[in-house]
Design a protein around this motif. Structure first.
Motif, PDB file in Angstrom:
ATOM      1  N   ALA A  72       8.004 -31.086   9.557  1.00  0.00           N
ATOM      2  CA  ALA A  72       9.199 -30.559  10.457  1.00  0.00           C
ATOM      3  C   ALA A  72       9.449 -31.352  11.399  1.00  0.00           C
ATOM      4  CB  ALA A  72       9.316 -28.952  10.887  1.00  0.00           C
ATOM      5  N   LEU A  73       8.706 -32.057  12.017  1.00  0.00           N
ATOM      6  CA  LEU A  73       8.510 -32.987  13.197  1.00  0.00           C
ATOM      7  C   LEU A  73       9.262 -34.078  12.769  1.00  0.00           C
ATOM      8  CD1 LEU A  73       8.206 -33.633  16.182  1.00  0.00           C
ATOM      9  CD2 LEU A  73       6.029 -34.403  15.448  1.00  0.00           C
ATOM     10  N   SER A  74       8.622 -34.812  11.381  1.00  0.00           N
ATOM     11  CA  SER A  74       9.068 -35.703  10.963  1.00  0.00           C
ATOM     12  C   SER A  74      10.926 -35.918  10.526  1.00  0.00           C
ATOM     13  CB  SER A  74       8.375 -36.266   9.763  1.00  0.00           C
ATOM     14  OG  SER A  74       8.594 -35.585   8.580  1.00  0.00           O
ATOM     15  N   ILE A  75      10.958 -34.624  10.100  1.00  0.00           N
ATOM     16  CA  ILE A  75      12.333 -34.458   9.845  1.00  0.00           C
ATOM     17  C   ILE A  75      13.243 -34.528  11.203  1.00  0.00           C
ATOM     18  CG2 ILE A  75      14.118 -32.878   8.783  1.00  0.00           C
ATOM     19  CD1 ILE A  75      11.527 -32.041   7.061  1.00  0.00           C
ATOM     20  N   ARG A  76      12.887 -33.789  12.199  1.00  0.00           N
ATOM     21  CA  ARG A  76      13.482 -33.731  13.389  1.00  0.00           C
ATOM     22  C   ARG A  76      13.824 -35.059  13.925  1.00  0.00           C
ATOM     23  NH1 ARG A  76      12.847 -35.618  18.662  1.00  0.00           N
ATOM     24  NH2 ARG A  76      13.670 -33.982  20.287  1.00  0.00           N
ATOM     25  N   ASN A  77      12.716 -35.759  13.651  1.00  0.00           N
ATOM     26  CA  ASN A  77      12.910 -37.281  14.465  1.00  0.00           C
ATOM     27  C   ASN A  77      13.796 -38.158  13.661  1.00  0.00           C
ATOM     28  OD1 ASN A  77      11.237 -36.443  16.454  1.00  0.00           O
ATOM     29  ND2 ASN A  77       9.355 -37.323  15.613  1.00  0.00           N
TER      30      ASN A  77
ATOM     31  N   PHE B 186      19.818 -32.159   9.788  1.00  0.00           N
ATOM     32  CA  PHE B 186      18.391 -31.955   9.310  1.00  0.00           C
ATOM     33  C   PHE B 186      18.475 -31.636   7.807  1.00  0.00           C
ATOM     34  CE2 PHE B 186      18.299 -30.250  13.711  1.00  0.00           C
ATOM     35  CZ  PHE B 186      17.519 -31.076  14.194  1.00  0.00           C
ATOM     36  N   GLN B 187      19.604 -31.182   7.348  1.00  0.00           N
ATOM     37  CA  GLN B 187      19.750 -30.936   5.899  1.00  0.00           C
ATOM     38  C   GLN B 187      19.767 -32.291   5.152  1.00  0.00           C
ATOM     39  OE1 GLN B 187      23.382 -29.379   4.785  1.00  0.00           O
ATOM     40  NE2 GLN B 187      22.912 -29.309   2.490  1.00  0.00           N
ATOM     41  N   GLY B 188      20.299 -33.146   5.489  1.00  0.00           N
ATOM     42  CA  GLY B 188      20.209 -34.532   4.832  1.00  0.00           C
ATOM     43  C   GLY B 188      19.179 -35.152   5.005  1.00  0.00           C
ATOM     44  N   ALA B 189      18.480 -35.064   6.119  1.00  0.00           N
ATOM     45  CA  ALA B 189      17.253 -35.894   6.311  1.00  0.00           C
ATOM     46  C   ALA B 189      16.053 -35.262   5.480  1.00  0.00           C
ATOM     47  CB  ALA B 189      17.055 -35.757   7.921  1.00  0.00           C
ATOM     48  N   SER B 190      15.995 -34.093   5.372  1.00  0.00           N
ATOM     49  CA  SER B 190      14.964 -33.058   4.568  1.00  0.00           C
ATOM     50  C   SER B 190      15.011 -33.201   3.350  1.00  0.00           C
ATOM     51  CB  SER B 190      15.035 -31.741   5.199  1.00  0.00           C
ATOM     52  OG  SER B 190      15.921 -31.148   4.842  1.00  0.00           O
ATOM     53  N   SER B 191      16.203 -33.383   2.594  1.00  0.00           N
ATOM     54  CA  SER B 191      16.455 -33.343   1.213  1.00  0.00           C
ATOM     55  C   SER B 191      16.669 -34.611   0.610  1.00  0.00           C
ATOM     56  CB  SER B 191      17.574 -32.087   0.970  1.00  0.00           C
ATOM     57  OG  SER B 191      18.845 -32.738   1.344  1.00  0.00           O
ATOM     58  N   SER B 192      16.479 -35.684   1.200  1.00  0.00           N
ATOM     59  CA  SER B 192      17.003 -37.105   0.652  1.00  0.00           C
ATOM     60  C   SER B 192      15.672 -37.344  -0.107  1.00  0.00           C
ATOM     61  CB  SER B 192      17.037 -38.241   1.561  1.00  0.00           C
ATOM     62  OG  SER B 192      16.757 -39.467   0.975  1.00  0.00           O
ATOM     63  N   VAL B 193      16.001 -37.567  -1.581  1.00  0.00           N
ATOM     64  CA  VAL B 193      14.860 -37.752  -2.505  1.00  0.00           C
ATOM     65  C   VAL B 193      14.222 -38.931  -2.298  1.00  0.00           C
ATOM     66  CG1 VAL B 193      14.591 -38.164  -5.209  1.00  0.00           C
ATOM     67  CG2 VAL B 193      16.415 -36.628  -4.269  1.00  0.00           C
TER      68      VAL B 193
ATOM     69  N   MET C 261       7.188 -40.036  15.934  1.00  0.00           N
ATOM     70  CA  MET C 261       6.667 -40.044  14.468  1.00  0.00           C
ATOM     71  C   MET C 261       7.829 -39.514  13.224  1.00  0.00           C
ATOM     72  SD  MET C 261       5.001 -38.158  11.883  1.00  0.00           S
ATOM     73  CE  MET C 261       5.664 -36.435  12.382  1.00  0.00           C
ATOM     74  N   ARG C 262       7.880 -40.441  12.398  1.00  0.00           N
ATOM     75  CA  ARG C 262       8.753 -40.264  11.447  1.00  0.00           C
ATOM     76  C   ARG C 262       8.212 -40.320  10.284  1.00  0.00           C
ATOM     77  NH1 ARG C 262      11.684 -42.705  14.967  1.00  0.00           N
ATOM     78  NH2 ARG C 262      11.153 -44.890  14.218  1.00  0.00           N
ATOM     79  N   HIS C 263       7.069 -40.837  10.046  1.00  0.00           N
ATOM     80  CA  HIS C 263       6.194 -41.100   8.657  1.00  0.00           C
ATOM     81  C   HIS C 263       5.019 -40.295   8.503  1.00  0.00           C
ATOM     82  CE1 HIS C 263       9.383 -44.167   8.760  1.00  0.00           C
ATOM     83  NE2 HIS C 263       9.283 -44.411   7.406  1.00  0.00           N
ATOM     84  N   TYR C 264       4.549 -40.009   7.550  1.00  0.00           N
ATOM     85  CA  TYR C 264       3.091 -39.639   7.321  1.00  0.00           C
ATOM     86  C   TYR C 264       2.667 -40.011   5.742  1.00  0.00           C
ATOM     87  CZ  TYR C 264       5.557 -35.697   5.018  1.00  0.00           C
ATOM     88  OH  TYR C 264       6.375 -35.045   4.344  1.00  0.00           O
ATOM     89  N   TYR C 265       1.574 -39.992   5.428  1.00  0.00           N
ATOM     90  CA  TYR C 265       1.092 -39.962   3.896  1.00  0.00           C
ATOM     91  C   TYR C 265       0.138 -38.886   3.637  1.00  0.00           C
ATOM     92  CZ  TYR C 265      -2.785 -43.511   4.894  1.00  0.00           C
ATOM     93  OH  TYR C 265      -3.830 -43.852   5.213  1.00  0.00           O
ATOM     94  N   HIS C 266      -0.038 -38.493   2.529  1.00  0.00           N
ATOM     95  CA  HIS C 266      -1.241 -37.906   2.233  1.00  0.00           C
ATOM     96  C   HIS C 266      -1.777 -38.582   1.203  1.00  0.00           C
ATOM     97  CE1 HIS C 266       1.958 -34.365   2.904  1.00  0.00           C
ATOM     98  NE2 HIS C 266       0.812 -33.642   3.384  1.00  0.00           N
ATOM     99  N   ALA C 267      -3.031 -38.917   1.704  1.00  0.00           N
ATOM    100  CA  ALA C 267      -3.783 -39.890   1.081  1.00  0.00           C
ATOM    101  C   ALA C 267      -4.353 -39.642  -0.317  1.00  0.00           C
ATOM    102  CB  ALA C 267      -5.216 -39.996   1.884  1.00  0.00           C
TER     103      ALA C 267
END
Length: 503
Positions: free
Chosen positions: A242-247, A265-272, A343-349
């Motif tokens: 949620a924080l990544s989407i907020r930022n 937030f809708q656009g930022a959270s649902s961009s494929v 913080m706008r990025h993260y990855y799940h290793a």
């Protein structure tokens, strides 16, 4: 549907002859964020240098059983050796219903232990598709259960929560999931209709905020590890998403990251391209766009857990999206505010690209033909361990592995004895950059149990360990809820890595 099942039952009648190799699996038309419709061609028109005459289209998510059509005794391939395959459709998403879920599951189960002499098509097969468009995916189409009464609605803990729950209980939400296809677009339309018809629930601004909150909650739940349920790590993971989407929507609104205006937030959270769970095929199998807060589903084990995860995370996510800097520090104590806001990025290793540097002759086959005398087999969407070169091919064995919490448990299976895989499809290139567990240097991992690729943007930013203090209700979401402090990220976290400062 009965006609389709009958065709599938007759497909590969050669299974009754002397069995030798695994039958082709059920495969799915899939290209991440690709065109909705994928063409197929008349088999007689396909040649090595071109696709041939277009005969129709299949849509993303179509499941089918592939086979190898022969011409002059050899399979059809392009000039690089990638095969065109004939097919029988199992489920066409354009006509799918709730019954299609079981149709798909039965077809997958029927193929599991089936043995055949070869993968040749029956003579009646007239159409082909490039195997490049197909993947062996075993997730069945997902539909919400039919309504069973109204249920007892939760009151909600805030005005926005009450509106979100009202939307999930509405016929508008039902309509977004009535069909299997184009659910992302349908959900957007459903929210627009709901807001238009429910002005009594709040001001236009309040209703819009509820819609944005719903999108972020859906993304946070399904981007996270559903198996963690309501444990502290899983809840913190959702907060970080949620924080990544907020930022991405506040302070740095970029169209390439899905943000159309500050606060979108809708656009930022649902961009494929940014959160791949919103891809056409993935929305067909995940329940991401479902009405999972429907009160009549509270007795369903799966939905009870989703509702508990939502309820656990909602207060924090509201603070993250609509609160102040002090609210951010309350949700994420003992963290630098500047780091949090960058913080706008993260990855799940574990979910990153898989690689096996200790097995230098392992290759991933998108699609290739293997030959044994006059018999041909389709080797597609699988890894093989390459053996010796013989004539125009290589000996090979299937390279399989099971993912356990600590390692990839490898097994080598000689499922195609005597077959040689087309040499044109073998490169014997190295795995490239492939750190243990997908963790960059700095952590002493000991004996590595798995290796993963890392995203190309990783070196641009600053890896973070983000602290959350929250109620831990366990993976089942049924525990009492002891307050715990947990860190996600940091030098040695093998699961998730938040990164600040990536542009």
């Amino acid at each position: 549907m009965r006609k389709a099942l009958g065709a599938i039952a007759l497909f590969f009648a050669a299974a009754n002859v002397q069995a030798a190799i695994p039958a082709t699996p059920v495969m799915t038309v899939y290209g991440f964020n690709g065109p909705f419709e994928v063409p197929y061609y008349t088999a007689d028109s396909v040649g090595g240098s071109g696709s041939g005459t277009r005969a129709g289209t299949l849509v993303q998510g179509t499941s089918l059983i592939p086979c190898l059509p022969l011409r002059d005794g050899r399979p059809l391939t392009d000039q690089d050796g990638t095969p065109y395959v004939g097919f029988e459709v199992v489920v066409d998403p354009r006509q799918a219903t709730r019954a299609s879920t079981d149709v798909f599951k039965r077809a997958v189960a029927a193929r599991k232990d089936l043995k055949v002499e070869n993968h040749h098509c029956p003579s009646r097969v007239r159409h082909v598709i490039s195997v490049r468009n197909l993947y062996a995916l075993e997730k069945a189409p997902s539909f919400d259960p039919p309504r069973a009464g109204s249920g007892r609605a939760e009151a909600g803990v805030s005005e926005l929560d009450r509106i979100v729950r009202a939307f999930h209980a509405s016929s508008d939400c039902d309509g977004a999931n009535a069909r299997l296809t184009q659910r992302r677009t349908a959900l957007k339309r459903a929210w627009d209709d709901f807001i238009r018809d429910n002005g009594k629930l709040g001001s236009p601004t309040t209703l819009a905020r509820a819609k944005h909150l719903d999108y972020v909650m859906r993304t946070a739940i399904y981007e996270g590890h559903l198996g963690r349920g309501c444990n502290a790590y899983g809840a913190c993971e959702r907060n970080i998403i949620a924080l990544s989407i907020r930022n991405r929507a506040v302070g740095q609104c970029q169209s390439k990251q899905g943000c159309g205006f500050p606060g979108d937030f809708q656009g930022a959270s649902s961009s494929v391209t940014q959160y791949n769970i919103w891809d056409e095929y993935l929305t067909q199998i995940s329940g991401l766009t479902s009405c999972f807060l429907r009160p009549d589903l509270a007795g369903n084990e799966r939905y009870t857990k989703l509702q508990a995860m939502y309820a656990q995370s909602l207060p924090d996510v509201e603070r993250i999206l609509f609160g102040t800097d002090d609210d951010l520090l309350r949700v994420f104590p003992d963290n630098s505010l500047s780091d949090l806001k960058m913080m706008r990025h993260y990855y799940h290793a574990p979910a990153m690209g898989k690689c096996f540097p200790n097995h230098p002759r392992v290759e991933y086959m998108t699609g290739a033909v293997a030959k044994k005398g006059d018999d041909f087999a389709l080797i597609a969407n699988t890894r093989i361990e390459v053996g010796d070169k013989r004539d125009e091919g290589y000996t090979f064995e299937e390279f399989r592995f099971d993912e356990t919490p600590e390692r990839d448990v490898v097994r080598i299976e000689d499922n195609y004895p005597g077959f040689l895989v087309d040499a044109r499809k073998v490169s014997l290139r190295g795995a490239g950059a492939c750190p243990a567990y997908g963790i960059p240097s700095g952590c002493r991992a000991g004996e590595a149990g798995r290796y993963r690729k890392v995203p190309n943007w990783l070196s641009e930013g600053k890896p973070l360990g983000i602290t959350c203090r929250l109620s831990d209700r366990g993976e089942s979401c049924r525990d009492a809820g002891a307050v715990k402090t947990v860190e996600v990220g940091g030098v040695c976290d093998r699961e998730m890595r938040p990164v600040a400062g990536v542009r």
